[in-house]
Design a protein around this motif. Sequence first.
Motif, PDB file in Angstrom:
ATOM      1  N   GLY A 107       0.731  -1.283   0.025  1.00 48.74           N
ATOM      2  CA  GLY A 107       0.175  -0.047   0.041  1.00 48.74           C
ATOM      3  C   GLY A 107       0.837   1.370   0.015  1.00 48.74           C
ATOM      4  O   GLY A 107       0.704   2.086  -0.686  1.00 48.74           O
ATOM      5  N   PHE A 108       1.834   1.450   0.945  1.00 45.30           N
ATOM      6  CA  PHE A 108       2.707   2.486   0.986  1.00 45.30           C
ATOM      7  C   PHE A 108       3.545   2.667  -0.314  1.00 45.30           C
ATOM      8  O   PHE A 108       3.957   3.623  -0.713  1.00 45.30           O
ATOM      9  N   GLY A 109       3.900   1.386  -0.829  1.00 43.04           N
ATOM     10  CA  GLY A 109       4.417   1.251  -1.943  1.00 43.04           C
ATOM     11  C   GLY A 109       3.940   1.569  -3.264  1.00 43.04           C
ATOM     12  O   GLY A 109       4.411   2.590  -4.014  1.00 43.04           O
ATOM     13  N   ALA A 110       2.536   1.535  -3.313  1.00 47.51           N
ATOM     14  CA  ALA A 110       1.677   2.132  -4.304  1.00 47.51           C
ATOM     15  C   ALA A 110       1.705   3.837  -4.350  1.00 47.51           C
ATOM     16  O   ALA A 110       1.708   4.363  -5.477  1.00 47.51           O
ATOM     17  N   ILE A 111       1.556   4.294  -3.197  1.00 45.95           N
ATOM     18  CA  ILE A 111       1.612   5.629  -2.925  1.00 45.95           C
ATOM     19  C   ILE A 111       2.943   6.518  -3.470  1.00 45.95           C
ATOM     20  O   ILE A 111       3.160   7.393  -4.030  1.00 45.95           O
ATOM     21  N   GLY A 112       3.983   5.539  -2.992  1.00 48.49           N
ATOM     22  CA  GLY A 112       5.392   6.041  -3.541  1.00 48.49           C
ATOM     23  C   GLY A 112       5.474   6.033  -4.926  1.00 48.49           C
ATOM     24  O   GLY A 112       6.058   6.775  -5.519  1.00 48.49           O
ATOM     25  N   LEU A 140      -4.553   4.534   4.848  1.00 43.57           N
ATOM     26  CA  LEU A 140      -3.958   3.332   5.138  1.00 43.57           C
ATOM     27  C   LEU A 140      -3.506   2.910   6.446  1.00 43.57           C
ATOM     28  O   LEU A 140      -3.902   1.800   6.866  1.00 43.57           O
ATOM     29  N   ALA A 141      -2.870   3.830   7.004  1.00 41.45           N
ATOM     30  CA  ALA A 141      -2.446   3.526   8.555  1.00 41.45           C
ATOM     31  C   ALA A 141      -3.571   3.571   9.266  1.00 41.45           C
ATOM     32  O   ALA A 141      -3.578   2.679  10.130  1.00 41.45           O
ATOM     33  N   LEU A 142      -4.548   4.289   8.947  1.00 47.30           N
ATOM     34  CA  LEU A 142      -5.794   4.338  10.026  1.00 47.30           C
ATOM     35  C   LEU A 142      -6.384   3.171   9.721  1.00 47.30           C
ATOM     36  O   LEU A 142      -6.887   2.328  10.894  1.00 47.30           O
ATOM     37  N   LEU A 143      -6.578   2.518   8.387  1.00 45.43           N
ATOM     38  CA  LEU A 143      -7.246   1.135   8.494  1.00 45.43           C
ATOM     39  C   LEU A 143      -6.499   0.086   9.011  1.00 45.43           C
ATOM     40  O   LEU A 143      -7.326  -1.122   9.574  1.00 45.43           O
ATOM     41  N   ILE A 144      -5.308   0.153   8.870  1.00 48.86           N
ATOM     42  CA  ILE A 144      -4.546  -0.863   9.608  1.00 48.86           C
ATOM     43  C   ILE A 144      -4.645  -0.715  11.229  1.00 48.86           C
ATOM     44  O   ILE A 144      -4.774  -1.676  11.870  1.00 48.86           O
ATOM     45  N   GLY A 145      -4.607   0.467  11.621  1.00 50.50           N
ATOM     46  CA  GLY A 145      -4.874   0.604  13.256  1.00 50.50           C
ATOM     47  C   GLY A 145      -6.212   0.381  13.590  1.00 50.50           C
ATOM     48  O   GLY A 145      -6.274  -0.335  14.706  1.00 50.50           O
ATOM     49  N   TYR A 174      -9.013   3.812  22.857  1.00 45.58           N
ATOM     50  CA  TYR A 174      -9.345   4.261  21.693  1.00 45.58           C
ATOM     51  C   TYR A 174      -8.260   5.110  21.007  1.00 45.58           C
ATOM     52  O   TYR A 174      -7.936   5.259  19.914  1.00 45.58           O
ATOM     53  N   PHE A 175      -7.497   5.747  21.990  1.00 46.78           N
ATOM     54  CA  PHE A 175      -6.302   6.395  21.711  1.00 46.78           C
ATOM     55  C   PHE A 175      -5.041   5.816  20.955  1.00 46.78           C
ATOM     56  O   PHE A 175      -4.323   6.431  20.175  1.00 46.78           O
ATOM     57  N   TYR A 176      -5.259   4.390  21.209  1.00 42.69           N
ATOM     58  CA  TYR A 176      -4.302   3.558  20.276  1.00 42.69           C
ATOM     59  C   TYR A 176      -4.295   3.521  19.000  1.00 42.69           C
ATOM     60  O   TYR A 176      -3.322   3.339  18.102  1.00 42.69           O
ATOM     61  N   ILE A 177      -5.428   3.803  18.392  1.00 49.45           N
ATOM     62  CA  ILE A 177      -5.701   4.071  16.857  1.00 49.45           C
ATOM     63  C   ILE A 177      -4.883   5.266  16.217  1.00 49.45           C
ATOM     64  O   ILE A 177      -4.182   5.124  15.308  1.00 49.45           O
ATOM     65  N   PRO A 178      -5.030   6.213  16.648  1.00 53.66           N
ATOM     66  CA  PRO A 178      -4.315   7.280  16.170  1.00 53.66           C
ATOM     67  C   PRO A 178      -2.685   7.313  16.607  1.00 53.66           C
ATOM     68  O   PRO A 178      -1.969   7.717  15.914  1.00 53.66           O
ATOM     69  N   PHE A 179      -2.573   6.746  17.661  1.00 55.27           N
ATOM     70  CA  PHE A 179      -1.068   6.352  17.854  1.00 55.27           C
ATOM     71  C   PHE A 179      -0.519   5.698  17.045  1.00 55.27           C
ATOM     72  O   PHE A 179       0.547   5.704  16.537  1.00 55.27           O
ATOM     73  N   GLY A 278       7.291   0.285  10.470  1.00 55.18           N
ATOM     74  CA  GLY A 278       6.173   0.970  11.422  1.00 55.18           C
ATOM     75  C   GLY A 278       5.175   0.001  11.769  1.00 55.18           C
ATOM     76  O   GLY A 278       4.513  -0.211  13.074  1.00 55.18           O
ATOM     77  N   THR A 279       4.827  -0.890  11.047  1.00 51.84           N
ATOM     78  CA  THR A 279       3.494  -1.836  11.044  1.00 51.84           C
ATOM     79  C   THR A 279       4.018  -2.828  12.044  1.00 51.84           C
ATOM     80  O   THR A 279       3.405  -3.445  12.833  1.00 51.84           O
ATOM     81  N   LEU A 280       5.376  -3.493  11.680  1.00 57.19           N
ATOM     82  CA  LEU A 280       5.973  -4.490  12.500  1.00 57.19           C
ATOM     83  C   LEU A 280       5.936  -3.970  14.007  1.00 57.19           C
ATOM     84  O   LEU A 280       5.577  -4.884  15.011  1.00 57.19           O
ATOM     85  N   ALA A 281       6.284  -2.753  14.380  1.00 60.00           N
ATOM     86  CA  ALA A 281       6.456  -2.183  15.636  1.00 60.00           C
ATOM     87  C   ALA A 281       4.981  -2.028  16.163  1.00 60.00           C
ATOM     88  O   ALA A 281       4.808  -2.611  17.400  1.00 60.00           O
TER      89      ALA A 281
END
Length: 360
Positions: A107-112, A140-145, A174-179, A278-281
């Motif tokens: 997903g991030f690759g497609a944006i890049g 994309l990050a929001l959907l993953i979160g 719920y703050f975990y999502i924006p984090f 970041g996703t792994l973390a």
Amino acid sequence: MLYELLYNLHNYFSPFNVFRYITFRTSLAAMTALIVTFIIAPHIIRWLRKISMTQQIRDDGPKTHYSKAGTPTMGGIIILASITVSMLMWGNFRNIYICVVMTSLLGFGAIGFCDDYLKSVKRNPKGLKALYKFGLQLLLALLIGIFLYTNPKDPYNDVLSIPFFKKWLFDLGYFYIPFSVFVIVGSSNAVNLTDGIDGLAIGLVAIATIANVALVYISGHAQFAKYLQVLYIPGIGELTVFCGAMLGASLGFLWYNSHPAEVFMGDVGSLSLGGALGTLAVITKHEIVLAVVGGIFVIETVSVVMQVMSFKLTGRRIFKMAPIHHHFELKGWPESKVIVRFWIAGIILALFSLATLKLR
């Protein structure tokens, strides 16, 4: 997938039992990604040069970079292809975490890719508009979160783990999502900012990936996690295979990206690799450890923020040029010395982060 075929064969032939083991498949994933990179890279580099997919050099940058004009970019395609082929062979896509991290990578690759395409083919120096670029990253990050937050298989889906202190767990709710969005998008753009000189970013990604191999494997192994007092999350051990593939692809790409570079990874590579880290973390609850493992990425990002704020508030620049690796180049450090010294710093930080496991 080859993995599933060989896994099923273990019922009939005992030698195939080895394909059940994550460590064995991680090694195969790394070697496969490395070999695939060596096979496809020369062809893709020639193709990128043929279609004039070349890097635009900044006029205000170090003069030593002028010779890089005309070097093919978008080499991140090589990395994505190598990881994808390797994971299709050795990854277990029935594991939801594999699906999540591959979605992040591609997903991030497609944006890049869109950003690189506009810059190189359409000759638009600004590339994808910032509103669209960051908007898509945030989405994309929001959907993953959201997915990870609502994941019923994760007993710590809204928890922040603090290194050095055992059992220091903070329920973010719920703050975990924006984090998580902040971690993923921040990591993606941090790698992107670091990708400014030959081999620097991909070398640091390889170092961070090696550390992640250990962190992910330990977090996915009940006994090791208990002994080292790391959060045990069932199923994430499979991500070790992904880390192996990313390591093999990174080392293979470094072969062509080392100084003087034959190809640059472009945003398609830097955004995707940063997003994956970041996703792994976020999945493994090592968000703070990521800031240590990827400390150079953090420093590069902070240097840009400091430079911009200082210039807007005082009209003066703190560094000769930001990101900070350009500052050292303008101070007279040869490019190769900047790269190796930053790698050394990255290795030290990675070793320090692993040492925290036993300090808990």
